[in-house]
Write a protein that holds these residues in place. Structure first.
Motif, PDB file in Angstrom:
ATOM      1  N   GLU A  76       0.806  -1.216   0.000  1.00 14.50           N
ATOM      2  CA  GLU A  76       0.000   0.000   0.000  1.00 14.50           C
ATOM      3  C   GLU A  76       0.845   1.274   0.000  1.00 14.50           C
ATOM      4  N   LEU A  77       2.157   1.143   0.106  1.00 14.63           N
ATOM      5  CA  LEU A  77       3.050   2.302   0.110  1.00 14.63           C
ATOM      6  C   LEU A  77       3.891   2.331  -1.170  1.00 14.63           C
ATOM      7  N   ASP A  78       4.038   3.520  -1.749  1.00 19.07           N
ATOM      8  CA  ASP A  78       4.906   3.675  -2.917  1.00 19.07           C
ATOM      9  C   ASP A  78       6.374   3.702  -2.505  1.00 19.07           C
ATOM     10  N   ASN A  79       6.618   4.252  -1.322  1.00 17.04           N
ATOM     11  CA  ASN A  79       7.985   4.357  -0.814  1.00 17.04           C
ATOM     12  C   ASN A  79       7.934   4.353   0.711  1.00 17.04           C
ATOM     13  N   PRO A  80       9.092   4.261   1.363  1.00 19.91           N
ATOM     14  CA  PRO A  80       9.121   4.196   2.836  1.00 19.91           C
ATOM     15  C   PRO A  80       8.844   5.520   3.549  1.00 19.91           C
ATOM     16  N   GLY A  81       8.447   6.548   2.827  1.00 17.61           N
ATOM     17  CA  GLY A  81       8.241   7.867   3.417  1.00 17.61           C
ATOM     18  C   GLY A  81       7.438   7.888   4.704  1.00 17.61           C
ATOM     19  N   PRO A  82       6.239   7.285   4.748  1.00 19.69           N
ATOM     20  CA  PRO A  82       5.457   7.330   5.994  1.00 19.69           C
ATOM     21  C   PRO A  82       6.164   6.662   7.175  1.00 19.69           C
ATOM     22  N   ILE A  83       6.870   5.593   6.909  1.00 19.70           N
ATOM     23  CA  ILE A  83       7.616   4.915   7.978  1.00 19.70           C
ATOM     24  C   ILE A  83       8.778   5.794   8.428  1.00 19.70           C
ATOM     25  N   CYS A  84       9.465   6.399   7.479  1.00 21.35           N
ATOM     26  CA  CYS A  84      10.583   7.290   7.817  1.00 21.35           C
ATOM     27  C   CYS A  84      10.099   8.517   8.588  1.00 21.35           C
ATOM     28  N   ASP A  85       8.887   8.988   8.273  1.00 18.00           N
ATOM     29  CA  ASP A  85       8.328  10.118   9.013  1.00 18.00           C
ATOM     30  C   ASP A  85       8.204   9.784  10.496  1.00 18.00           C
ATOM     31  N   VAL A  86       7.710   8.584  10.816  1.00 16.39           N
ATOM     32  CA  VAL A  86       7.590   8.146  12.204  1.00 16.39           C
ATOM     33  C   VAL A  86       8.964   8.081  12.859  1.00 16.39           C
ATOM     34  N   LEU A  87       9.929   7.502  12.139  1.00 14.50           N
ATOM     35  CA  LEU A  87      11.283   7.387  12.687  1.00 14.50           C
ATOM     36  C   LEU A  87      11.900   8.758  12.934  1.00 14.50           C
ATOM     37  N   GLU A  88      11.665   9.699  12.021  1.00 18.39           N
ATOM     38  CA  GLU A  88      12.228  11.045  12.196  1.00 18.39           C
ATOM     39  C   GLU A  88      11.574  11.785  13.356  1.00 18.39           C
ATOM     40  N   ARG A  89      10.271  11.582  13.546  1.00 20.29           N
ATOM     41  CA  ARG A  89       9.617  12.207  14.714  1.00 20.29           C
ATOM     42  C   ARG A  89      10.204  11.648  16.000  1.00 20.29           C
ATOM     43  N   ALA A  90      10.442  10.349  16.027  1.00 19.34           N
ATOM     44  CA  ALA A  90      11.038   9.730  17.213  1.00 19.34           C
ATOM     45  C   ALA A  90      12.438  10.274  17.436  1.00 19.34           C
ATOM     46  N   ARG A  91      13.173  10.439  16.366  1.00 24.33           N
ATOM     47  CA  ARG A  91      14.534  10.964  16.455  1.00 24.33           C
ATOM     48  C   ARG A  91      14.545  12.383  17.015  1.00 24.33           C
ATOM     49  N   SER A  92      13.536  13.160  16.667  1.00 22.94           N
ATOM     50  CA  SER A  92      13.472  14.543  17.143  1.00 22.94           C
ATOM     51  C   SER A  92      12.714  14.668  18.460  1.00 22.94           C
ATOM     52  N   LYS A  93      12.412  13.505  19.073  1.00 25.13           N
ATOM     53  CA  LYS A  93      11.747  13.441  20.383  1.00 25.13           C
ATOM     54  C   LYS A  93      10.293  13.874  20.347  1.00 25.13           C
ATOM     55  N   GLU A  94       9.679  13.936  19.166  1.00 31.29           N
ATOM     56  CA  GLU A  94       8.260  14.257  19.071  1.00 31.29           C
ATOM     57  C   GLU A  94       7.404  13.036  19.336  1.00 31.29           C
ATOM     58  N   ALA A  95       8.010  11.865  19.289  1.00 30.73           N
ATOM     59  CA  ALA A  95       7.274  10.621  19.530  1.00 30.73           C
ATOM     60  C   ALA A  95       8.187   9.687  20.307  1.00 30.73           C
ATOM     61  N   VAL A  96       7.602   8.725  20.933  1.00 31.27           N
ATOM     62  CA  VAL A  96       8.380   7.717  21.647  1.00 31.27           C
ATOM     63  C   VAL A  96       8.997   6.781  20.617  1.00 31.27           C
ATOM     64  N   VAL A  97      10.260   6.436  20.801  1.00 31.16           N
ATOM     65  CA  VAL A  97      10.913   5.516  19.883  1.00 31.16           C
ATOM     66  C   VAL A  97      10.111   4.233  19.823  1.00 31.16           C
TER      67      VAL A  97
END
Length: 108
Positions: A76-97
């Motif tokens: 259902e995904l063309d590229n890993p963008g949505p998954i990378c978005d979650v990882l980047e938010r976690a990296r910036s402390k906006e979300a729990v790893v």
């Protein structure tokens, strides 16, 4: 007793394993997700597969093989963008790893 998969509290590897069912494929797909995300961050935009191959100094054929594996796991995904978005938010402390709650709908 096997651990139950909870997409709202999963690591990247758990999410990918839930989609692939294979440790080998999990490592391959997760590696592509991370490599694609690094290329995206460095280039400042979602890379084409040619840009991805050039960035990682790999062949175009290898890049498309990696993309195919990813799409088999996440059709259902063309590229890993949505998954990378979650990882980047976690990296910036906006979300729990490991919080892939945003992706719970695609984790089945």
């Amino acid at each position: 007793m096997p651990k139950r998969f909870d997409p709202t509290n999963a690591t990247l590897l758990e999410l990918v394993y839930a989609r692939t069912g294979s440790l080998r494929r999990t490592v391959q797909v997760a590696g592509f997700i991370l490599a694609w995300g690094i290329a995206r961050r460095e280039l400042g935009h979602a890379p084409t597969m040619d840009e991805y191959a050039q960035y990682w100094k790999t062949t175009r054929r290898t890049a498309f093989r990696e993309q195919r594996r990813f799409r088999e796991a996440f059709p259902e995904l063309d590229n890993p963008g949505p998954i990378c978005d979650v990882l980047e938010r976690a990296r910036s402390k906006e979300a729990v790893v490991g919080d892939f709650g945003d992706l719970a709908a695609i984790a089945h």
